[in-house]
Write a protein that holds these residues in place. Structure first.
Motif, mmCIF file in Angstrom:
data_model
loop_
_atom_site.group_PDB
_atom_site.id
_atom_site.type_symbol
_atom_site.label_atom_id
_atom_site.label_comp_id
_atom_site.label_asym_id
_atom_site.label_seq_id
_atom_site.Cartn_x
_atom_site.Cartn_y
_atom_site.Cartn_z
ATOM 1 N N ASP A 1 0.853 -1.188 0.000
ATOM 2 C CA ASP A 1 0.000 0.000 0.000
ATOM 3 C C ASP A 1 0.891 1.240 0.000
ATOM 4 O O ASP A 1 1.767 1.388 0.852
ATOM 5 C CB ASP A 1 -0.887 -0.021 1.244
ATOM 6 N N VAL A 2 0.679 2.128 -0.962
ATOM 7 C CA VAL A 2 1.492 3.346 -1.042
ATOM 8 C C VAL A 2 0.624 4.597 -0.934
ATOM 9 O O VAL A 2 0.949 5.645 -1.470
ATOM 10 C CB VAL A 2 2.316 3.383 -2.359
ATOM 11 N N SER A 3 -0.498 4.462 -0.218
ATOM 12 C CA SER A 3 -1.372 5.624 -0.052
ATOM 13 C C SER A 3 -0.674 6.724 0.746
ATOM 14 O O SER A 3 -0.975 7.910 0.578
ATOM 15 C CB SER A 3 -2.679 5.216 0.645
ATOM 16 N N ARG A 4 0.247 6.336 1.632
ATOM 17 C CA ARG A 4 1.110 7.318 2.311
ATOM 18 C C ARG A 4 2.457 7.305 1.589
ATOM 19 O O ARG A 4 3.200 6.328 1.673
ATOM 20 C CB ARG A 4 1.282 6.968 3.781
ATOM 21 N N PHE A 5 2.734 8.381 0.899
ATOM 22 C CA PHE A 5 3.917 8.442 0.046
ATOM 23 C C PHE A 5 4.622 9.763 0.297
ATOM 24 O O PHE A 5 3.987 10.825 0.323
ATOM 25 C CB PHE A 5 3.498 8.327 -1.421
ATOM 26 N N TYR A 6 5.928 9.701 0.501
ATOM 27 C CA TYR A 6 6.685 10.884 0.887
ATOM 28 C C TYR A 6 7.722 11.237 -0.177
ATOM 29 O O TYR A 6 8.583 10.418 -0.526
ATOM 30 C CB TYR A 6 7.387 10.646 2.230
ATOM 31 N N LEU B 1 20.297 1.344 -2.166
ATOM 32 C CA LEU B 1 20.505 0.606 -0.933
ATOM 33 C C LEU B 1 19.222 -0.042 -0.435
ATOM 34 O O LEU B 1 18.124 0.407 -0.756
ATOM 35 C CB LEU B 1 21.042 1.547 0.152
ATOM 36 N N GLY B 2 19.368 -1.071 0.378
ATOM 37 C CA GLY B 2 18.207 -1.676 1.009
ATOM 38 C C GLY B 2 17.485 -0.663 1.877
ATOM 39 O O GLY B 2 18.114 0.112 2.614
ATOM 40 N N GLY B 3 16.156 -0.639 1.794
ATOM 41 C CA GLY B 3 15.358 0.275 2.607
ATOM 42 C C GLY B 3 15.220 1.676 2.066
ATOM 43 O O GLY B 3 14.552 2.521 2.668
ATOM 44 N N ILE B 4 15.845 1.962 0.922
ATOM 45 C CA ILE B 4 15.862 3.327 0.403
ATOM 46 C C ILE B 4 14.530 3.717 -0.232
ATOM 47 O O ILE B 4 14.272 4.889 -0.501
ATOM 48 C CB ILE B 4 17.020 3.506 -0.610
ATOM 49 N N GLY B 5 13.642 2.733 -0.512
ATOM 50 C CA GLY B 5 12.310 3.058 -1.035
ATOM 51 C C GLY B 5 12.065 2.627 -2.462
ATOM 52 O O GLY B 5 11.145 3.130 -3.109
ATOM 53 N N LYS B 6 12.829 1.669 -2.951
ATOM 54 C CA LYS B 6 12.687 1.234 -4.345
ATOM 55 C C LYS B 6 11.325 0.582 -4.592
ATOM 56 O O LYS B 6 10.668 0.865 -5.594
ATOM 57 C CB LYS B 6 13.810 0.246 -4.703
ATOM 58 N N THR B 7 10.922 -0.301 -3.693
ATOM 59 C CA THR B 7 9.637 -0.989 -3.849
ATOM 60 C C THR B 7 8.489 0.000 -3.839
ATOM 61 O O THR B 7 7.606 -0.033 -4.706
ATOM 62 C CB THR B 7 9.439 -2.023 -2.719
ATOM 63 N N THR B 8 8.504 0.896 -2.856
ATOM 64 C CA THR B 8 7.441 1.904 -2.750
ATOM 65 C C THR B 8 7.361 2.744 -4.011
ATOM 66 O O THR B 8 6.270 2.992 -4.539
ATOM 67 C CB THR B 8 7.703 2.810 -1.532
ATOM 68 N N LEU B 9 8.512 3.173 -4.515
ATOM 69 C CA LEU B 9 8.540 4.002 -5.726
ATOM 70 C C LEU B 9 8.014 3.230 -6.922
ATOM 71 O O LEU B 9 7.277 3.780 -7.749
ATOM 72 C CB LEU B 9 9.964 4.492 -5.989
ATOM 73 N N SER B 10 8.354 1.950 -7.025
ATOM 74 C CA SER B 10 7.903 1.154 -8.179
ATOM 75 C C SER B 10 6.386 1.011 -8.191
ATOM 76 O O SER B 10 5.755 1.065 -9.254
ATOM 77 C CB SER B 10 8.567 -0.225 -8.171
ATOM 78 N N VAL B 11 5.790 0.820 -7.016
ATOM 79 C CA VAL B 11 4.324 0.682 -6.944
ATOM 80 C C VAL B 11 3.660 2.015 -7.265
ATOM 81 O O VAL B 11 2.694 2.074 -8.040
ATOM 82 C CB VAL B 11 3.888 0.185 -5.554
ATOM 83 N N LYS B 12 4.184 3.102 -6.680
ATOM 84 C CA LYS B 12 3.594 4.422 -6.922
ATOM 85 C C LYS B 12 3.695 4.793 -8.393
ATOM 86 O O LYS B 12 2.740 5.319 -8.984
ATOM 87 C CB LYS B 12 4.294 5.476 -6.066
#
Length: 356
Positions: A100-105, A131-142
């Motif tokens: 879920d990426v409804s909260r995106f920064y 790097l790990g944890g840098i937000g790649k997954t979140t960015l890909s979904v958004k």
């Protein structure tokens, strides 16, 4: 599509995003009149507003729609964009284990760059690395959410558990082929689908199929078919796009990448101080002068900040400064440092805050 129908679509689209608001009366009028092909001057005369204000309202509206839809929207192309967007709503999508990426920064510049590469410059392969944890997954979904209107098919899959290649094909081909799917899965068959249909494929955590500690991005034994697929998607002419995320580039991707080539790579850095502080606030920390120091200390790494915020609340009673005093010797933005944070929280270690 009538102007009123288009207005309802635009209002719904804007309300469904992080903008969390639809069209006000002035926006609605400017949109409807623009839909009919009237100039800003004609609109200003009709509704009795200053020309510059009407133009500003229109420009703001097109910018907002561009961010949401993932295409460059203007007064001239709004009808074509919305017709295409309406058609895309009947597209076939399978989001797998997408988060879920409804909260995106933050990341607006990165989103715009990636959307331009894919939508305007027709990139066939786009890598998001960092790097790990840098937000790649979140960015890909958004990103996939924002540009989904440009594709007939959207498929998002995680490779975190080292998904076997034949399993991946067995999941993707039935989605793309429907009742025409066969038990004979092959790269040739997938490439044919990518040529005939406009598809967006996202494969997250590509490092899971690469050899650990191998800086050359070599594939693990048994996963070489992924290399063949990636290279063919990069090299062959088709109308689809593959997005991959990972901590390192797979072998032979770098040599195929270039500013003016259909293969691009984005190296993701940390969030800014302001964006990082938004994560800390969302986690429930009170705003303090130490927040910027905390964000800088972890290099704007979103995962590290979330874990640190939890440690500050659960172990340091909300005292960010006390955490930072311990952090100089205990934690870092490295993988081992993040693991240390995780263990502190999981095991309930009681660290004695250092007096500062």
């Amino acid at each position: 599509m009538t102007g009123e129908e288009a207005l309802k679509i635009v209002d719904a689209v804007l309300r469904s995003t992080m903008l969390d608001q639809g069209l006000n009366d002035v926006h609605s009028v400017v949109f409807l009149e623009s839909w009919l092909g009237r100039t800003y001057g004609e609109i200003a005369d009709k509704i009795g507003y200053d020309y510059d204000y009407v133009k500003q309202v229109g420009s703001q509206l097109w910018r907002s729609l561009s961010q949401v839809i993932g295409e460059e929207v203007s007064k001239k192309n709004i009808q074509a964009i919305l017709h295409r967007y309406q058609q895309s709503q009947s597209s076939i999508q399978d989001w797998g284990e997408a988060i879920d990426v409804s909260r995106f920064y933050g990341r607006q510049a990165e989103l715009q760059t990636l959307a331009t590469w894919i939508g305007n410059e027709n990139c066939r392969f786009v890598g998001i690395f960092g790097l790990g944890g840098i937000g790649k997954t979140t960015l890909s979904v958004k990103l996939a959410e924002q540009i989904q209107s440009q594709f007939q098919y959207v498929i998002w899959r995680s490779l975190q558990q080292a998904l076997p290649f034949n399993t991946l094909l067995g999941e993707i081909l039935p989605i793309l082929m429907g009742s025409e799917a066969t038990i004979d899965s092959s790269i040739n068959l997938l490439m044919k689908q990518l040529q005939q249909k406009r598809c967006l494929l996202v494969l997250d955590n590509v490092e899971s199929i690469l050899q650990s500690g191998n800086r050359g991005g070599q594939y693990q034994q048994g996963f070489e078919a992924y290399q063949q697929l990636f290279e063919r998607i990069c090299d062959e002419l088709h109308q689809s796009c593959l997005i991959v995320t990972g901590r390192e580039k797979p072998a032979k991707i770098a040599v195929r990448s270039g500013e003016n080539l259909p293969v691009r790579s984005l190296c993701l850095s940390g969030l800014s101080a302001i964006e990082g502080q938004q994560i800390l606030t969302a986690k429930g920390l009170d705003t303090t002068p130490q927040h910027q120091t905390l964000v800088n200390y972890f290099g704007g790494n979103p995962l590290a900040l979330k874990i640190a915020a939890t440690a500050i609340q659960d172990i340091f009673c909300g005292d960010t400064q006390a955490f930072l005093a311990q952090g100089n010797t205990l934690f870092s933005v490295s993988k081992s440092g993040i693991c240390r944070l995780v263990n502190v929280i999981r095991l309930g270690e009681r660290l004695v805050p250092t007096k500062v």
